[in-house]
Motif scaffolding. Structure first.
Motif, PDB file in Angstrom:
ATOM      1  N   SER A  73      35.893  12.154  45.908  1.00 26.57           N
ATOM      2  CA  SER A  73      36.811  12.655  44.898  1.00 26.57           C
ATOM      3  C   SER A  73      36.147  13.818  44.177  1.00 26.57           C
ATOM      4  CB  SER A  73      37.208  11.553  43.905  1.00 26.57           C
ATOM      5  OG  SER A  73      36.121  11.198  43.099  1.00 26.57           O
ATOM      6  N   TYR A  74      36.964  14.537  43.455  1.00 24.78           N
ATOM      7  CA  TYR A  74      36.507  15.687  42.692  1.00 24.78           C
ATOM      8  C   TYR A  74      36.894  15.435  41.244  1.00 24.78           C
ATOM      9  CZ  TYR A  74      36.132  20.563  41.222  1.00 24.78           C
ATOM     10  OH  TYR A  74      35.796  21.723  40.580  1.00 24.78           O
ATOM     11  N   ASP A  75      35.939  15.534  40.344  1.00 22.28           N
ATOM     12  CA  ASP A  75      36.178  15.214  38.943  1.00 22.28           C
ATOM     13  C   ASP A  75      36.270  16.464  38.080  1.00 22.28           C
ATOM     14  OD1 ASP A  75      35.877  12.597  39.734  1.00 22.28           O
ATOM     15  OD2 ASP A  75      33.912  12.326  38.820  1.00 22.28           O
ATOM     16  N   LEU A  76      37.086  16.380  37.054  1.00 24.01           N
ATOM     17  CA  LEU A  76      37.149  17.392  36.004  1.00 24.01           C
ATOM     18  C   LEU A  76      37.056  16.686  34.658  1.00 24.01           C
ATOM     19  CD1 LEU A  76      39.987  19.895  37.030  1.00 24.01           C
ATOM     20  CD2 LEU A  76      37.512  20.284  37.052  1.00 24.01           C
ATOM     21  N   ALA A  77      36.579  17.410  33.672  1.00 19.60           N
ATOM     22  CA  ALA A  77      36.576  16.938  32.293  1.00 19.60           C
ATOM     23  C   ALA A  77      37.377  17.943  31.478  1.00 19.60           C
ATOM     24  CB  ALA A  77      35.151  16.841  31.767  1.00 19.60           C
ATOM     25  N   VAL A  78      38.209  17.430  30.608  1.00 14.04           N
ATOM     26  CA  VAL A  78      39.005  18.272  29.710  1.00 14.04           C
ATOM     27  C   VAL A  78      38.801  17.719  28.314  1.00 14.04           C
ATOM     28  CG1 VAL A  78      41.356  18.936  29.077  1.00 14.04           C
ATOM     29  CG2 VAL A  78      40.692  18.872  31.482  1.00 14.04           C
TER      30      VAL A  78
END
Length: 136
Positions: free
Chosen positions: A19-24
């Motif tokens: 998976s590929y994670d992002l933080a916002v």
């Protein structure tokens, strides 16, 4: 989510993940990638390390925008392959001003582009913890 990003920061391999994670997050935009990494680590330690807090209104609206575009994996009972999210419900990945979420790797380019654009339009900061960089 984003734990892989924290591990990547400490030097572990991260490209093998499925998976590929992002933080916002809801807050001022850091001046550069190094400052963003510091803010991310502080927010992660504060909001993801223990008791969860309700997401801020802007983070909640952001998540609603994501699931309006692609159904939450928890509600996609008929065909899980149509949801790009690696887990759900997405709202469970938010605490206070921070939201960390993962996308299945096969769909991450389209989804990450949309997610970054939505964050920008919402006045939120978007950060890639794997590559330790702000998403413009």
């Amino acid at each position: 989510m984003c734990a892989r990003g924290i591990r990547a920061v400490s030097g572990h391999e991260h490209h093998a993940a499925m998976s590929y994670d992002l933080a916002v997050w809801d807050g001022p935009r850091p001046a550069d990638d190094a400052a963003a990494l510091e803010v991310f680590e502080d927010l992660y330690g504060t909001f993801m390390g223990g008791a969860s807090e309700p997401p801020t209104p802007r983070i909640r609206q952001y998540i609603e925008g994501l699931v309006a575009r692609w159904r939450d994996v928890s509600t996609d009972d008929e065909d899980e392959d149509t949801s790009p999210w690696s887990d759900g419900p997405l709202i469970n990945n938010a605490s206070g001003p921070l939201f960390c979420f993962g996308m299945v790797f096969s769909k991450y380019q389209e989804v990450a582009s949309f997610a970054a654009g939505l964050a920008r339009m919402s006045g939120l900061v978007c950060f890639d913890p794997q590559d330790r960089r702000l998403i413009v």
